[in-house]
Design an enzyme around this catalytic site. Structure first.
Site, short mmCIF file in Angstrom:
data_model
loop_
_atom_site.label_atom_id
_atom_site.label_comp_id
_atom_site.label_asym_id
_atom_site.label_seq_id
_atom_site.Cartn_x
_atom_site.Cartn_y
_atom_site.Cartn_z
N CYS A 99 0.86 -1.03 0.10
CA CYS A 99 0.06 -0.09 0.05
C CYS A 99 0.94 1.24 -0.09
CB CYS A 99 -1.10 0.03 1.28
SG CYS A 99 -1.97 1.52 1.21
N ALA A 132 -7.95 -5.59 -9.29
CA ALA A 132 -8.66 -4.79 -8.30
C ALA A 132 -9.64 -3.87 -9.21
CB ALA A 132 -7.71 -4.00 -7.40
#
Length: 542
Positions: A102, A226
């Site tokens: 992330c 995603a």
């Protein structure tokens, strides 16, 4: 209650690409599983917050018996906290994943996410501690990373994670600083060649072709998507855009499970982004309740209504195509008439009038319904709902636009249907006129040739008769003319006698035929009487 499931690593098969849904917020794991997704991840959960209270655990992690195989992804900077969180979710999941990719600033500032790729020893210790403390042999432990600019550091990180017992590694093929640059497939391939555990590729996967291309370029064992799945949950099933059935599946799932409106609406916003126009998106994004969303979907994408007007629009296109073909200049009217007289059309012709009238009635009904809708929404006002929904007027305008579109479609279809019938009739009439004109022209030519021949004979006769002086007929010519007249009278009398004789013979044959018919009837009656008598005798004998 713990559910027995196979090990995640057993799903990685040679020659097969495992399709994985990445950690995302506000998406449905149940929905993507219906369309070819093999493994789902939970949204990223901060392990420290998760372990702080039961309330946090209940809000951060929800699942059900059918939500398998499931990987829970944690963000953590402490090995023991991660291991404790893994022990809590282990009975309800099939593995945990450590987020080392992330790039958000808040996560890196807290020591989570992509900053961990610079701490390979810490990653190794966290993986090892989870493997040692989770009392579940089939439980998987994985890591999701980004790459370094110096790829050797990434290879070192992956090898340390593998040595600590990582079940597989997911590689996002960008560095921490990269956002929209192309994915580095070469780096992913290098990592795949450097470790023996399965490797999953992530990044720039928006359709099934990208999955196949990623597998072909890198040789990875699985592909994670995603944003591609967020926009199209049916992506792994091969759909280019979200199918309407997928939209209705999500409505069913959300209503059955009591999904909060924010999540329900947010997911649909992504799903409909590429299949709706900008005005439609503006109206949809302004809806404020689940019932309003469902009503909008029924009105805009309702299966029956959508199919009905799609069929009418298709019928309109067919009409235009038929009229264009009928008006082609190199196909004459007589040729069209020959085509219309083929056997295949003769079997259809007996139903043509009924079909024509049925289509007229259907199109008139649709036209009147569209007129009603136009009048309804032309005079509609937002009313009291405008206070709750400021864009209600846009919603009404969108409905008016669709009603006007349906009005044009049905009106033009009705008009072209009548025009097509008239064009076919005119083609047949033109072909008949052309054939009649050709026959009359041929008959006129024959008459002209006959008249010319008679004129020549008349001129020859005149020259024969008028051989005397001053144009007076000679005695020889007059005698010849009298003989010719007598001969013609004889032929006429012979023909008249033959005609009279033929008429007499015809009358005689007719009288004979009538007599034979009467005789036949008499014999038939006698035969019937004899037959009845025979039947009576047979009955007496019996």
């Amino acid at each position: 209650m713990e559910t027995t499931t196979p090990r995640i690593v057993d799903l990685f098969e040679a020659g097969k690409v495992l399709k994985i849904c990445a950690p995302m917020v506000r998406y449905s794991k149940s929905l993507v599983r219906k369309y070819g997704c093999d493994v789902c991840f939970t949204p990223m959960i901060v392990a420290a917050d998760f372990m702080r209270s039961n309330k946090a655990r209940d809000s951060e992690f929800t699942t059900n018996d059918s939500d398998r195989p499931l990987i829970v992804q944690f963000a953590s900077g402490d090995a023991q906290t991660l291991a404790d969180a893994a022990c809590v979710v282990a009975p309800f999941s099939d593995g945990v994943d450590l987020n080392c990719g992330c790039p958000q600033r808040w996560a890196m500032a807290e020591g989570y996410g992509a900053c961990l790729i610079n701490k390979p020893e810490l990653v190794r210790d966290m993986v090892r501690l989870v493997r040692n403390q989770v009392a579940k042999p089939n439980y998987s432990t994985s890591v999701k990373i980004r790459i370094h600019k110096d790829l050797r550091r990434t290879v070192d990180l992956c090898q340390k994670a593998e040595a600590a017992g990582a079940s597989w590694i997911t590689v996002h093929g960008r560095t921490v600083d990269e956002r929209h640059q192309p994915v580095n497939c070469g780096a992913i391939q290098t990592i795949k060649d450097s470790v023996s555990v399965p490797v999953v590729a992530n990044g720039d996967v928006r359709n099934l072709r990208d999955v196949e291309a990623m597998h072909r370029l890198t040789g990875v064992d699985g592909v994670m998507a995603a944003r591609g799945l967020l926009a199209n949950p049916a992506m792994f099933a091969g759909y280019e855009d979200t199918p309407l059935q997928c939209v209705w599946d999500w409505v069913d799932i959300a209503t059955e499970q009591g999904t909060p409106f924010t999540c329900f609406h947010h997911h649909l916003m992504y799903m409909l982004e590429r299949v709706s126009s900008q005005p439609e998106r503006k109206v949809f994004n302004s809806l404020y309740s689940t019932s309003a969303v469902i009503d909008y979907l029924h009105e805009t994408y309702g299966p029956v209504q959508d199919l009905e007007w799609t069929a009418v629009a298709l019928f309109l296109y067919v009409e235009v195509g038929v009229l264009v073909i009928l008006c082609l200049p190199f196909i004459t009217a007589t040729r069209w008439q020959k085509i219309f007289r083929l056997n295949i059309w003769s079997s259809v012709a007996k139903f043509w009038n009924k079909v024509f009238l049925a289509m007229i009635i259907i199109l008139i009904v649709l036209f009147l319904d569209a007129v009603r809708e136009v009048r309804k929404y032309s005079n509609a006002e937002p009313g009291k709902d405008a206070r709750l929904n400021p864009n209600m007027s846009d919603h009404l305008h969108m409905k008016l636009f669709r009603a006007q579109r349906n009005l044009y479609i049905s009106g033009f279809s009705l008009f072209l249907w009548l025009v097509m019938r008239r064009v076919i009739t005119l083609i047949n009439q033109l072909a008949t006129v052309q054939c009649t004109s050709a026959a009359l022209q041929m008959e006129a030519d024959n008459i002209n040739q006959t008249a010319k021949k008679y004129m020549e004979n008349n001129e020859l006769l005149k020259q024969t008769l008028m051989q005397g002086k001053k144009g007076e007929a000679t005695a020889e010519g007059m005698e010849l003319l009298k003989k010719e007249v007598e001969r013609l009278k004889g032929e006429l009398k012979t023909s008249g006698d033959a005609l009279t004789k033929s008429q007499s013979e015809a009358e005689a044959m007719k009288r004979q035929s009538d007599g034979l018919a009467r005789e036949y009837d008499r014999l038939l009656n006698e035969h019937q009487l004899l037959q009845n008598a025979q039947d009576s005798e047979d009955k007496k004998d019996n």
